[in-house]
Write a protein that holds these residues in place. Structure first.
Motif, PDB file in Angstrom:
ATOM      1  N   UNK A  68       0.808  -1.221   0.000  1.00 56.07           N
ATOM      2  CA  UNK A  68       0.000   0.000   0.000  1.00 56.07           C
ATOM      3  C   UNK A  68       0.844   1.274   0.000  1.00 56.07           C
ATOM      4  N   UNK A  69       2.145   1.138  -0.027  1.00 57.86           N
ATOM      5  CA  UNK A  69       3.045   2.276   0.169  1.00 57.86           C
ATOM      6  C   UNK A  69       2.769   3.428  -0.796  1.00 57.86           C
ATOM      7  N   UNK A  70       2.549   3.124  -2.057  1.00 56.49           N
ATOM      8  CA  UNK A  70       2.380   4.172  -3.065  1.00 56.49           C
ATOM      9  C   UNK A  70       1.073   4.945  -2.920  1.00 56.49           C
ATOM     10  N   UNK A  71       0.113   4.401  -2.208  1.00 48.35           N
ATOM     11  CA  UNK A  71      -1.174   5.072  -2.081  1.00 48.35           C
ATOM     12  C   UNK A  71      -1.321   5.801  -0.748  1.00 48.35           C
ATOM     13  N   UNK A  72      -0.288   5.772   0.084  1.00 47.89           N
ATOM     14  CA  UNK A  72      -0.380   6.359   1.422  1.00 47.89           C
ATOM     15  C   UNK A  72       0.299   7.727   1.498  1.00 47.89           C
ATOM     16  N   UNK A  73      -0.334   8.615   2.258  1.00 48.06           N
ATOM     17  CA  UNK A  73       0.269   9.881   2.653  1.00 48.06           C
ATOM     18  C   UNK A  73      -0.329  10.269   4.000  1.00 48.06           C
ATOM     19  N   UNK A  74       0.099  11.377   4.561  1.00 42.84           N
ATOM     20  CA  UNK A  74      -0.378  11.766   5.888  1.00 42.84           C
ATOM     21  C   UNK A  74      -1.893  11.950   5.927  1.00 42.84           C
ATOM     22  N   UNK A  75      -2.457  12.560   4.884  1.00 43.97           N
ATOM     23  CA  UNK A  75      -3.906  12.804   4.865  1.00 43.97           C
ATOM     24  C   UNK A  75      -4.699  11.499   4.851  1.00 43.97           C
ATOM     25  N   UNK A  76      -4.254  10.543   4.041  1.00 41.39           N
ATOM     26  CA  UNK A  76      -4.946   9.247   3.981  1.00 41.39           C
ATOM     27  C   UNK A  76      -4.839   8.546   5.325  1.00 41.39           C
ATOM     28  N   UNK A  77      -3.681   8.593   5.943  1.00 40.84           N
ATOM     29  CA  UNK A  77      -3.488   7.928   7.236  1.00 40.84           C
ATOM     30  C   UNK A  77      -4.370   8.547   8.310  1.00 40.84           C
ATOM     31  N   UNK A  78      -4.426   9.887   8.355  1.00 44.51           N
ATOM     32  CA  UNK A  78      -5.254  10.557   9.356  1.00 44.51           C
ATOM     33  C   UNK A  78      -6.731  10.259   9.109  1.00 44.51           C
ATOM     34  N   UNK A  79      -7.144  10.296   7.853  1.00 45.89           N
ATOM     35  CA  UNK A  79      -8.542  10.021   7.511  1.00 45.89           C
ATOM     36  C   UNK A  79      -8.954   8.620   7.940  1.00 45.89           C
ATOM     37  N   UNK A  80      -8.147   7.621   7.591  1.00 45.06           N
ATOM     38  CA  UNK A  80      -8.484   6.238   7.953  1.00 45.06           C
ATOM     39  C   UNK A  80      -8.400   6.026   9.466  1.00 45.06           C
ATOM     40  N   UNK A  81      -7.451   6.709  10.132  1.00 44.98           N
ATOM     41  CA  UNK A  81      -7.317   6.581  11.584  1.00 44.98           C
ATOM     42  C   UNK A  81      -8.525   7.172  12.303  1.00 44.98           C
ATOM     43  N   UNK A  82      -9.034   8.314  11.821  1.00 42.96           N
ATOM     44  CA  UNK A  82     -10.218   8.928  12.431  1.00 42.96           C
ATOM     45  C   UNK A  82     -11.437   8.016  12.271  1.00 42.96           C
ATOM     46  N   UNK A  83     -11.584   7.440  11.085  1.00 43.87           N
ATOM     47  CA  UNK A  83     -12.704   6.519  10.867  1.00 43.87           C
ATOM     48  C   UNK A  83     -12.569   5.299  11.772  1.00 43.87           C
ATOM     49  N   UNK A  84     -11.333   4.819  11.935  1.00 39.94           N
ATOM     50  CA  UNK A  84     -11.092   3.665  12.814  1.00 39.94           C
ATOM     51  C   UNK A  84     -11.520   3.990  14.246  1.00 39.94           C
ATOM     52  N   UNK A  85     -11.101   5.160  14.755  1.00 38.07           N
ATOM     53  CA  UNK A  85     -11.448   5.548  16.122  1.00 38.07           C
ATOM     54  C   UNK A  85     -12.957   5.672  16.287  1.00 38.07           C
ATOM     55  N   UNK A  86     -13.628   6.212  15.270  1.00 35.89           N
ATOM     56  CA  UNK A  86     -15.083   6.349  15.339  1.00 35.89           C
ATOM     57  C   UNK A  86     -15.757   4.986  15.433  1.00 35.89           C
ATOM     58  N   UNK A  87     -15.297   4.028  14.624  1.00 28.38           N
ATOM     59  CA  UNK A  87     -15.859   2.678  14.650  1.00 28.38           C
ATOM     60  C   UNK A  87     -15.586   1.986  15.983  1.00 28.38           C
ATOM     61  N   UNK A  88     -14.511   2.379  16.650  1.00 28.26           N
ATOM     62  CA  UNK A  88     -14.161   1.794  17.944  1.00 28.26           C
ATOM     63  C   UNK A  88     -14.906   2.468  19.101  1.00 28.26           C
ATOM     64  N   UNK A  89     -15.635   3.554  18.809  1.00 25.26           N
ATOM     65  CA  UNK A  89     -16.340   4.282  19.865  1.00 25.26           C
ATOM     66  C   UNK A  89     -15.428   5.207  20.641  1.00 25.26           C
ATOM     67  N   UNK A  90     -14.285   5.565  20.055  1.00 18.96           N
ATOM     68  CA  UNK A  90     -13.329   6.466  20.713  1.00 18.96           C
ATOM     69  C   UNK A  90     -13.545   7.858  20.139  1.00 18.96           C
ATOM     70  N   UNK A  91     -14.237   8.702  20.898  1.00 22.88           N
ATOM     71  CA  UNK A  91     -14.550  10.059  20.427  1.00 22.88           C
ATOM     72  C   UNK A  91     -14.636  11.007  21.614  1.00 22.88           C
ATOM     73  N   UNK A  92     -14.678  12.303  21.318  1.00 23.28           N
ATOM     74  CA  UNK A  92     -14.778  13.354  22.346  1.00 23.28           C
ATOM     75  C   UNK A  92     -13.653  13.234  23.368  1.00 23.28           C
ATOM     76  N   UNK A  93     -12.447  13.089  22.884  1.00 24.08           N
ATOM     77  CA  UNK A  93     -11.308  12.957  23.785  1.00 24.08           C
ATOM     78  C   UNK A  93     -10.029  13.448  23.119  1.00 24.08           C
ATOM     79  N   UNK A  94      -8.985  13.622  23.916  1.00 25.37           N
ATOM     80  CA  UNK A  94      -7.685  14.046  23.393  1.00 25.37           C
ATOM     81  C   UNK A  94      -7.064  12.921  22.567  1.00 25.37           C
ATOM     82  N   UNK A  95      -6.356  13.317  21.528  1.00 29.44           N
ATOM     83  CA  UNK A  95      -5.778  12.317  20.633  1.00 29.44           C
ATOM     84  C   UNK A  95      -4.516  12.859  19.973  1.00 29.44           C
ATOM     85  N   UNK A  96      -3.527  11.995  19.850  1.00 32.52           N
ATOM     86  CA  UNK A  96      -2.274  12.333  19.183  1.00 32.52           C
ATOM     87  C   UNK A  96      -1.942  11.237  18.186  1.00 32.52           C
ATOM     88  N   UNK A  97      -1.641  11.640  16.932  1.00 31.97           N
ATOM     89  CA  UNK A  97      -1.257  10.674  15.900  1.00 31.97           C
ATOM     90  C   UNK A  97       0.149  10.987  15.428  1.00 31.97           C
TER      91      UNK A  97
END
Length: 303
Positions: A68-97
Motif C-alpha cells: 500500500x506504500x504508493x497510495x499512502x500519505x499523511x492525509x490518507x493515514x489521518x482520515x483512515x485513523x479517524x474513521x477507525x477511532x469512530x468505529x471503535x467508539x473512541x470520540x470526544x477525547x484528546x488524541x495524538x497521531x
C-alpha cells in the motif's frame, strides 16, 4: 491495515516512546504540541477528571502492508485513523497521531485519553473484536491490502512479550496440526516449553476459557489469536477426531460389507449345491432301475 491495541498507566512513558527519532506528528486534538512535556501535561490534566481510572492511556498502532506504500500519505493515514477511532467508539477525547519512518511498512501510533472531555471512561469492551471488524471494513473502503495474518510477521524483530506471544502461537498451531485430542496437544506443547491451563465456570467442571504460559508469562488464548480460544481449538481437534472416526467407520463398514457378501455367497453356493447337484455314480455301478428294466426285457425275449 491492521491494528494493535495497548493500554497503559503512564502518558509520559508512552509519549516519550512515540516521539522518538524519525517520527512525525500528523494530527493532534485537544493537545499543545510544542513539546513532549506539554503533551504529557495536557493528557494528565484531563486525566484528573476521572482519577480512579488506572489505565487511562490508550495506545493503538495502525500498520499498512508494504503493497500500500504508493497510495499512502499523511492525509490518507489521518482520515483512515479517524474513521477507525469512530468505529471503535473512541470520540470526544484528546488524541495524538504520530507517523514513524523506521520500518519498511508504514505505520502510525495513536495515543488517546480514555478519560473523555466530560470525565467519562471510554469503554474497552470487546476491543479486539471491534478492531478486527473496523480494519476489515476500512480495508475494503480504501482498497488497502488485507493482512494475511501472523505468518508474515518478522519474528526476528520481536522482543519481550510479543516475542513470547508469537512463540506460543507457533507452538500451539503446530500442536493442533499434529494432535488428535486435548491430551496429545498438551503433551506436544509441554515438550516444547508451553503450558496450558483451563478456566472453569465457578463451581462446575465446564471449561470457560484457556490460557498458555511460557518463560513465566501467561496469555489468554484469544488474546494471542482468535483461533486459539478454547472453542476454536476444541472445534479444530474435534474436526480431526471426527474425520478419523468417520474414516475408521467407513473402513469398518467396507470390511463388514465384504464379509457379509462373502458369507451370503457361500450360503447361496451351498444351497445351490444341495438343490441342483446330481449324485455321482461310479463307472462300475449300474442304476438299479435300469438293471430291473433290463431283466424284464430279457424275460420277454426268452418267451
Amino acid at each position: 491495515m491492521i491494528a494493535k491495541i495497548i493500554e497503559g498507566r503512564s502518558f509520559g512513558g508512552c509519549v516519550g516512546y512515540v516521539l522518538k527519532k524519525d517520527s512525525e506528528i500528523i494530527h493532534a486534538n485537544g493537545l499543545r504540541t510544542d513539546s513532549a512535556k506539554t503533551i504529557v501535561q495536557d493528557f494528565n490534566f484531563q486525566r484528573m477528571l476521572n482519577p480512579r481510572l488506572g489505565k487511562a492511556v490508550g495506545h493503538i498502532i495502525l500498520s499498512w502492508n508494504t503493497a500500500d506504500k504508493n497510495m499512502l500519505n499523511n492525509d490518507i493515514m489521518v482520515s483512515s485513523a479517524k474513521r477507525y477511532l469512530s468505529k471503535m467508539g473512541i470520540r470526544d477525547t484528546q488524541c495524538l497521531m504520530v507517523r514513524h519512518h523506521d520500518r519498511k511498512h508504514d505505520h502510525i501510533h495513536i495515543i488517546y485519553n480514555r478519560v473523555n472531555d466530560y470525565g467519562k471512561t471510554i469503554s474497552n469492551s470487546n476491543g479486539r473484536y471491534k478492531s478486527f471488524k473496523a480494519c476489515k471494513e476500512l480495508n475494503a473502503m480504501y482498497g488497502f491490502k488485507q493482512s494475511e495474518g501472523k505468518q508474515n510477521v518478522n519474528r526476528g524483530r520481536l522482543k519481550g512479550n510479543d516475542r513470547t506471544r508469537y512463540q506460543i502461537y507457533d507452538t500451539v498451531k503446530a500442536g493442533i496440526r499434529n494432535s488428535r485430542n486435548w491430551s496429545e496437544l498438551k503433551n506436544y506443547i509441554r515438550y516444547r516449553g508451553v503450558e496450558m491451563q483451563f478456566k472453569y465456570r465457578s463451581g462446575t467442571n465446564e471449561v470457560q476459557g484457556i490460557s498458555f504460559s511460557k518463560n513465566g508469562q501467561t496469555f489468554r488464548g484469544s488474546a494471542i489469536d482468535r483461533s486459539l480460544s478454547y472453542g476454536q481449538i476444541d472445534r479444530a481437534l474435534n474436526g480431526i477426531d471426527n474425520t478419523m472416526e468417520r474414516t475408521h467407520r467407513m473402513e469398518g463398514n467396507v470390511s463388514t460389507d465384504r464379509s457379509m457378501d462373502t458369507n451370503i455367497g457361500e450360503t447361496i453356493g451351498y444351497l445351490a449345491s444341495a438343490l441342483f447337484s446330481v449324485p455321482e455314480i461310479a463307472p462300475e455301478q449300474e442304476d438299479p432301475f435300469i438293471k430291473k428294466r433290463k431283466k424284464k426285457e430279457n424275460y420277454r425275449l426268452k418267451r
